[in-house]
Design a protein around this motif. Structure first.
Motif, PDB file in Angstrom:
ATOM      1  N   ALA A 115     -82.276  14.689  36.160  1.00 23.56           N
ATOM      2  CA  ALA A 115     -81.902  13.276  36.146  1.00 23.56           C
ATOM      3  C   ALA A 115     -82.039  12.585  37.500  1.00 23.56           C
ATOM      4  N   ALA A 116     -82.108  13.355  38.587  1.00 25.13           N
ATOM      5  CA  ALA A 116     -82.177  12.755  39.929  1.00 25.13           C
ATOM      6  C   ALA A 116     -83.421  13.268  40.637  1.00 25.13           C
ATOM      7  N   TRP A 117     -84.200  12.337  41.180  1.00 28.30           N
ATOM      8  CA  TRP A 117     -85.441  12.681  41.868  1.00 28.30           C
ATOM      9  C   TRP A 117     -85.437  12.035  43.256  1.00 28.30           C
ATOM     10  N   SER A 118     -85.649  12.844  44.271  1.00 27.57           N
ATOM     11  CA  SER A 118     -85.751  12.296  45.625  1.00 27.57           C
ATOM     12  C   SER A 118     -87.180  11.839  45.881  1.00 27.57           C
ATOM     13  N   ASP A 119     -87.346  11.004  46.903  1.00 30.41           N
ATOM     14  CA  ASP A 119     -88.690  10.557  47.268  1.00 30.41           C
ATOM     15  C   ASP A 119     -89.556  11.747  47.677  1.00 30.41           C
ATOM     16  N   ASP A 120     -88.979  12.717  48.363  1.00 28.30           N
ATOM     17  CA  ASP A 120     -89.745  13.895  48.771  1.00 28.30           C
ATOM     18  C   ASP A 120     -90.225  14.687  47.557  1.00 28.30           C
ATOM     19  N   GLU A 121     -89.366  14.832  46.561  1.00 25.72           N
ATOM     20  CA  GLU A 121     -89.766  15.556  45.352  1.00 25.72           C
ATOM     21  C   GLU A 121     -90.914  14.849  44.642  1.00 25.72           C
ATOM     22  N   LEU A 122     -90.839  13.538  44.562  1.00 22.70           N
ATOM     23  CA  LEU A 122     -91.900  12.788  43.906  1.00 22.70           C
ATOM     24  C   LEU A 122     -93.199  12.870  44.686  1.00 22.70           C
ATOM     25  N   ARG A 123     -93.117  12.861  46.011  1.00 25.12           N
ATOM     26  CA  ARG A 123     -94.329  12.995  46.832  1.00 25.12           C
ATOM     27  C   ARG A 123     -94.953  14.379  46.639  1.00 25.12           C
ATOM     28  N   ARG A 124     -94.109  15.419  46.565  1.00 23.14           N
ATOM     29  CA  ARG A 124     -94.642  16.770  46.351  1.00 23.14           C
ATOM     30  C   ARG A 124     -95.331  16.874  44.986  1.00 23.14           C
ATOM     31  N   THR A 216     -77.006  18.402  37.368  1.00 27.09           N
ATOM     32  CA  THR A 216     -75.568  18.658  37.288  1.00 27.09           C
ATOM     33  C   THR A 216     -75.012  18.063  35.993  1.00 27.09           C
ATOM     34  N   MET A 217     -73.823  18.502  35.619  1.00 28.71           N
ATOM     35  CA  MET A 217     -73.172  17.921  34.453  1.00 28.71           C
ATOM     36  C   MET A 217     -72.775  16.471  34.718  1.00 28.71           C
ATOM     37  N   GLU A 218     -72.396  16.174  35.954  1.00 23.67           N
ATOM     38  CA  GLU A 218     -72.067  14.788  36.298  1.00 23.67           C
ATOM     39  C   GLU A 218     -73.266  13.877  36.061  1.00 23.67           C
ATOM     40  N   GLN A 219     -74.447  14.325  36.478  1.00 24.08           N
ATOM     41  CA  GLN A 219     -75.656  13.523  36.268  1.00 24.08           C
ATOM     42  C   GLN A 219     -75.980  13.392  34.784  1.00 24.08           C
ATOM     43  N   THR A 220     -75.794  14.476  34.045  1.00 19.43           N
ATOM     44  CA  THR A 220     -76.094  14.451  32.617  1.00 19.43           C
ATOM     45  C   THR A 220     -75.124  13.542  31.872  1.00 19.43           C
ATOM     46  N   ARG A 221     -73.851  13.593  32.245  1.00 22.15           N
ATOM     47  CA  ARG A 221     -72.867  12.755  31.552  1.00 22.15           C
ATOM     48  C   ARG A 221     -72.939  11.295  31.987  1.00 22.15           C
ATOM     49  N   ALA A 222     -73.625  11.021  33.078  1.00 20.66           N
ATOM     50  CA  ALA A 222     -73.879   9.626  33.426  1.00 20.66           C
ATOM     51  C   ALA A 222     -74.832   8.993  32.415  1.00 20.66           C
ATOM     52  N   LEU A 223     -75.631   9.824  31.762  1.00 22.78           N
ATOM     53  CA  LEU A 223     -76.548   9.356  30.728  1.00 22.78           C
ATOM     54  C   LEU A 223     -75.938   9.462  29.338  1.00 22.78           C
TER      55      LEU A 223
END
Length: 253
Positions: A115-124, A216-223
C-alpha cells in the motif's frame, strides 16, 4: 493468456498471482479446491508472466483489461464471480471490482497488497523495467533467481517441490536461461488503491499475513477498516496457509 482451470458449476473463482510469479503459486490452495469451493476456478499467468504473452503496457488498467478479456468467455451469468488476488494480482482484482472492464465480480479479495511506495522504490522499478532480461548460463541459476524474485525461496519446503509451486517461472533461449517475466512488467507504477476502493461496485475484502514485510496492518486497514489478519504468515500467505485463506474467503459467503 495461459489459463489453468478446474471444477464444475456456474460459480467461478478467479485467482490472480503477484508480480514475478505465475499461476502455479496457487497450487497449495487448489489442492483443497474440490472440498472448499462449490464451482469452477481459473488460475492464469498474468500478461508478461509465465507462458502468457507480453504486452505493450503494464499499467493496472491495461492489466485488468487483459484479464477481463481472458475471463469473459468462462463466466456464467447464472453464477457468482469471485476474484482472489495476491499482491499485484490483488490490485488487479480491485480494478475489476470497479466494473469498468466488462466483468462484474460479486466479491473481491486482495491479500498482501503493498500500500505504500517510496520514490526510491518506484525509481528502482522503473530502472528494472528498462533493462533487458538477465541471462543465466544454467537452469539452476535461473531457478535460484526466480525463487528469490517471487518470494518463494523460503517456502519451497513448506509448500512442496519447487517444480510444482514455481512452474513456468523460467524460460530457455538459444543463449541461456532467463526469468519468464517480461522485465517491462516492473513499470506498473504506484497503484491508485484508495481511488479503486472508493469506486468498487462489489464488496472488497483485504487481508495480510501478520509477518508480511511489504505491508502493515495499519496500511491495509486504512483502505479496508475491516481487513483480516491472516495468521502468523508472510507475504505469500496462500502458499504458507492455504486453509486459512479458504476460511477467509468462505467467511463472506
Amino acid at each position: 493468456m495461459h489459463i489453468e482451470q478446474g471444477g464444475q458449476g456456474p460459480d467461478l473463482l478467479l485467482l490472480l498471482h503477484g508480480m514475478g510469479a505465475t499461476g502455479a503459486v496457487w497450487s497449495p490452495l487448489l489442492a483443497e479446491a474440490d472440498v472448499r469451493w462449490p464451482g469452477r476456478w481459473l488460475a492464469l499467468d498474468l500478461p508478461g508472466h509465465g507462458r502468457s504473452a507480453p504486452q505493450d503496457s503494464y499499467a493496472v488498467g491495461q492489466l485488468a483489461a487483459s484479464v477481463a478479456r481472458a475471463v469473459l468467455p468462462h463466466a456464467d451469468a447464472s453464477g457468482r464471480l469471485v476474484v482472489l488476488g495476491h499482491s499485484l494480482g490483488g490490485v488487479i482484482a480491485l480494478a475489476l471490482a470497479t466494473g469498468w472492464f466488462g466483468v462484474a465480480p460479486h466479491q473481491v479479495f486482495g491479500a498482501g497488497i503493498k500500500a505504500a511506495w517510496s520514490d526510491d522504490e518506484l525509481r528502482r522499478m522503473d530502472a528494472l523495467a528498462s533493462q533487458p532480461a538477465k541471462k543465466f548460463a544454467t537452469e539452476d541459476e535461473a531457478w535460484d533467481r526466480y525463487l528469490k524474485v517471487s518470494g518463494l525461496a523460503p517456502l519451497v519446503n513448506i509448500a512442496g517441490a519447487a517444480s510444482t509451486l514455481a512452474l513456468r517461472g523460467v524460460a530457455q533461449e538459444a543463449d541461456g536461461w532467463r526469468l519468464a517475466m517480461d522485465p517491462r512488467a516492473n513499470a506498473v507504477g504506484k497503484p491508485p488503491l484508495s481511488e479503486l476502493m472508493s469506486v468498487a461496485r462489489c464488496p472488497v475484502h483485504l487481508g495480510r499475513g501478520a509477518h508480511d514485510a511489504l505491508v502493515t496492518m495499519e496500511q491495509t486497514r486504512a483502505l479496508d477498516a475491516h481487513a483480516t489478519e491472516l495468521g502468523p504468515h508472510g507475504h505469500n500467505v496462500m502458499v504458507e496457509a492455504p486453509a486459512r485463506v479458504w476460511d477467509w474467503v468462505s467467511s463472506f459467503d
